[in-house]
Design a protein around this motif. Structure first.
Motif, PDB file in Angstrom:
ATOM      1  N   GLY A 266       0.805  -1.232   0.000  1.00 17.49           N
ATOM      2  CA  GLY A 266       0.000   0.000   0.000  1.00 17.49           C
ATOM      3  C   GLY A 266       0.830   1.271   0.000  1.00 17.49           C
ATOM      4  N   PRO A 267       0.390   2.340  -0.734  1.00 14.50           N
ATOM      5  CA  PRO A 267       1.160   3.578  -0.841  1.00 14.50           C
ATOM      6  C   PRO A 267       1.301   4.310   0.500  1.00 14.50           C
ATOM      7  N   ALA A 268       0.441   4.018   1.467  1.00 16.04           N
ATOM      8  CA  ALA A 268       0.594   4.691   2.765  1.00 16.04           C
ATOM      9  C   ALA A 268       1.689   4.019   3.582  1.00 16.04           C
ATOM     10  N   GLN A 298      -0.981  22.342  -3.518  1.00 16.50           N
ATOM     11  CA  GLN A 298      -1.912  21.229  -3.801  1.00 16.50           C
ATOM     12  C   GLN A 298      -1.989  20.306  -2.581  1.00 16.50           C
ATOM     13  N   VAL A 299      -0.833  20.045  -1.992  1.00 19.14           N
ATOM     14  CA  VAL A 299      -0.782  19.127  -0.837  1.00 19.14           C
ATOM     15  C   VAL A 299      -1.612  19.707   0.313  1.00 19.14           C
ATOM     16  N   LYS A 300      -1.543  21.044   0.471  1.00 17.27           N
ATOM     17  CA  LYS A 300      -2.255  21.674   1.598  1.00 17.27           C
ATOM     18  C   LYS A 300      -3.760  21.731   1.347  1.00 17.27           C
ATOM     19  N   VAL A 306      -3.801  15.040  -2.446  1.00 16.27           N
ATOM     20  CA  VAL A 306      -2.374  14.866  -2.760  1.00 16.27           C
ATOM     21  C   VAL A 306      -1.580  14.924  -1.463  1.00 16.27           C
ATOM     22  N   LYS A 307      -0.736  13.902  -1.245  1.00 18.36           N
ATOM     23  CA  LYS A 307       0.124  13.917  -0.057  1.00 18.36           C
ATOM     24  C   LYS A 307       1.560  14.064  -0.505  1.00 18.36           C
ATOM     25  N   LEU A 308       2.403  14.563   0.386  1.00 17.58           N
ATOM     26  CA  LEU A 308       3.837  14.640   0.115  1.00 17.58           C
ATOM     27  C   LEU A 308       4.405  13.265   0.456  1.00 17.58           C
ATOM     28  N   MET A 309       4.503  12.412  -0.550  1.00 13.84           N
ATOM     29  CA  MET A 309       4.894  11.021  -0.312  1.00 13.84           C
ATOM     30  C   MET A 309       6.326  10.944   0.202  1.00 13.84           C
ATOM     31  N   GLY A 310       6.524  10.087   1.209  1.00 18.01           N
ATOM     32  CA  GLY A 310       7.844  10.003   1.839  1.00 18.01           C
ATOM     33  C   GLY A 310       7.956  10.943   3.021  1.00 18.01           C
ATOM     34  N   PHE A 311       6.823  11.636   3.322  1.00 16.50           N
ATOM     35  CA  PHE A 311       6.803  12.528   4.492  1.00 16.50           C
ATOM     36  C   PHE A 311       5.749  12.057   5.487  1.00 16.50           C
ATOM     37  N   GLY A 312       5.984  12.308   6.743  1.00 12.75           N
ATOM     38  CA  GLY A 312       5.004  11.984   7.776  1.00 12.75           C
ATOM     39  C   GLY A 312       5.166  10.567   8.276  1.00 12.75           C
ATOM     40  N   GLU A 359       4.794  26.021   7.592  1.00 13.95           N
ATOM     41  CA  GLU A 359       3.990  25.862   8.808  1.00 13.95           C
ATOM     42  C   GLU A 359       3.077  24.627   8.739  1.00 13.95           C
ATOM     43  N   TYR A 360       2.545  24.327   7.552  1.00 14.01           N
ATOM     44  CA  TYR A 360       1.635  23.178   7.430  1.00 14.01           C
ATOM     45  C   TYR A 360       2.341  21.902   7.900  1.00 14.01           C
ATOM     46  N   PHE A 361       3.581  21.718   7.472  1.00 15.89           N
ATOM     47  CA  PHE A 361       4.318  20.499   7.806  1.00 15.89           C
ATOM     48  C   PHE A 361       4.875  20.587   9.221  1.00 15.89           C
ATOM     49  N   VAL A 370      11.653   7.089   5.929  1.00 17.29           N
ATOM     50  CA  VAL A 370      12.623   6.216   5.250  1.00 17.29           C
ATOM     51  C   VAL A 370      12.385   6.183   3.743  1.00 17.29           C
ATOM     52  N   ASP A 371      11.136   6.434   3.330  1.00 18.02           N
ATOM     53  CA  ASP A 371      10.822   6.262   1.902  1.00 18.02           C
ATOM     54  C   ASP A 371      11.186   7.457   1.040  1.00 18.02           C
ATOM     55  N   PHE A 372      11.546   8.592   1.703  1.00 14.27           N
ATOM     56  CA  PHE A 372      11.733   9.804   0.897  1.00 14.27           C
ATOM     57  C   PHE A 372      12.972   9.702   0.018  1.00 14.27           C
TER      58      PHE A 372
END
Ligand code: SDX
Length: 436
Positions: A266-268, A298-300, A306-312, A359-361, A370-372
């Protein structure tokens, strides 16, 4: 675990009888409130979808301090393991609880090396797939299929059988991932080589052909070995919890690990490295660094999905220590390959810088995980993007099997069977179709 000298008392505003619940302390991390008797004492369940505040088990394998950005395998910081050990030493540590001495390492390496071949029949499973099948679809099938070859000899209640199943899975995953890759590019499978290291053998099975000698690059071999170490285990993440729940029914280890492969896709979760690289490609195609602002906007926007993949990360509310080590490996590999000006790496660092100041992040404590960077390193090594998550599965197999064996080795373990908050229709009678 040991009982704490404090307890939790649950009181009810409707005058219900208060209930005392024991609190237990571990070696590190948050204490736990033991709610095992809650339903019997109150007739109520707890409610915790996504298990945000639930400890599903006790474990001695991996510990994460999300606030400090710390990751320990059996107490050793990941930074020290990634610098001073190789992947098979780390496998020994995760499986048996201690780093091997020279003799134990030689024996363990020899045992793993001599289980790297898979049954010749395995190649016939691949033929059923389209050549453009996603490697994770192939891996979910192949790992499950292993139980067809070993199921009758794997009595999970027998510690010796559990140990050999662990060795077989660790040893055969690289062979299966390489076969999945070769199948998609239409090249012949390369048999494992017993004179190569674990990572070197994987590079050989991936990139060698029968037509000429393949020389393993020590830099790529070391980088890949480090990628395996960084992905080896990570507490009770989604795929590990899947393996534990699946294995709790008493199914064989190969079937339980196949469930973990499916969840990791899964992408998450493990699919994020492939998604993160594709995200960088998209930004690059749209115009590169100058388009980062537009992308972040777009992410916000919640509606963009849209998510910032590899973040969070569910646990890390600070920098994922693996991301730091992965960025370091990135620099080393790109430097060695003369790609230090790799536009995608530069784009990733620019994106990271902008995000970490936004600020959002910052307010949501979203840092690179690890995935970034892992996708950029794997791409530099020559690994195709759709194979990234299969490499993650290859590395995580030792963590999955160590956690599964820890659970099954506990005589008190039970089959996992969560309850629910039912919100469906109350009981009603079926009407004849003429009256519906
Ligand atoms: C792995 O669990 C593990 O240990 C996993 C792993 C392992 O080794 O096994 O570490 C491997 O899976 C790493 C994570 C890889 N996934 C990604 O990089 C995908 C992008 N990340 C997100 O999907 C998310 O951050 C999760 C899934 C990783 C964590 O999700 P949570 O803990 O459920 O957090 P959340 O979704 O509730 O987010 C909190 C807030 C939300 O905003 P608000 O509703 O508060 O306004 O942060 C936002 C989210 O929308 N958010 C993001 C974001 N991640 C969270 N916004 C933009 N981009 C992101 N990446």
């Amino acid at each position: 675990m040991k009982a704490s000298d404090t307890k939790a008392t649950l009181s009810f505003s409707n005058g219900g009888q208060p209930v005392d619940l024991p609190i237990y302390k571990g070696t590190l991390g948050p204490d736990v409130i033991d709610i095992r008797k809650l339903y019997a004492q109150t007739g109520m369940f707890t409610y915790d979808p996504g298990f945000m505040s639930t400890a599903s088990c006790e474990s001695a394998i991996t510990y994460i301090d999300g606030d400090k950005g710390e990751l320990l395998y059996r107490g050793y910081p990941i930074e020290q393991l990634a610098t001073n050990c190789d992947f098979l030493e780390t496998c020994h540590l995760l499986l048996y609880g201690e780093l091997p001495n020279a003799g134990q390492k030689a024996k363990f390496t020899d045992t793993v090396t001599h289980h790297t071949m898979v049954n010749e029949q395995m190649q016939f499973f691949l033929r059923g797939f389209r050549r453009d099948a996603h490697p994770m679809a192939i891996m979910t099938g192949l790992v499950g299929a292993l139980s067809a070859f070993y199921h009758d000899s794997t009595d999970i209640t027998n510690p010796k059988h559990r140990e050999i199943a662990a060795v077989r899975l660790i040893a055969k995953m690289p062979t299966l991932v390489a076969m999945a890759y070769k199948y998609t590019v239409g090249q012949p499978y390369m048999y494992p080589r017993n004179d190569l290291s674990y990572a070197g053998n994987f590079l050989h099975m991936m990139f060698a052909t029968p037509c000429e000698e393949y020389k393993v690059s020590p830099v790529l071999e070391r980088a890949l070995d480090r990628i395996f170490i960084l992905h080896a285990d990570h507490e009770q993440n989604a795929s590990t919890s899947t393996v534990r729940l699946c294995g709790s029914s008493g199914t064989n280890p190969f079937a339980a690990i196949a469930a973990g492969v499916a969840c990791l896709w899964g992408p998450a979760h493990g699919g994020a490295n492939e998604a993160a690289l594709n995200m960088l490609y998209d930004i690059q195609k749209a115009g590169g660094v100058d388009k980062i602002g537009e992308f972040i906007k777009q992410v916000k926007d919640k509606n963009s999905n849209v998510k910032l993949m590899g973040f969070g990360h569910r646990v890390y509310k600070n920098y994922d220590p693996r991301a730091k080590l992965m960025q370091e490996t990135c620099r080393e590999v790109l430097g060695e390959l003369g790609l230090e000006n790799d536009p995608l790496f530069k784009l990733a660092m620019a994106l990271e810088k902008i995000a970490l100041e936004d600020e959002y992040f910052v307010s949501r404590k979203l840092y690179p995980n690890v995935d970034f960077y892992s996708g950029i390193v794997q791409r530099a090594i020559g690994i195709p993007v759709p194979l990234f998550t299969a490499i993650f599965a290859l590395a995580r197999t030792v963590g999955w099997i160590a956690q599964l064996n820890e659970m099954i080795g506990d005589p008190d373990y039970k089959i996992g069977r969560p309850r629910q908050l039912f919100e469906g229709s109350p009981k009603r009678d079926v009407k004849p179709i003429s009256a519906r």
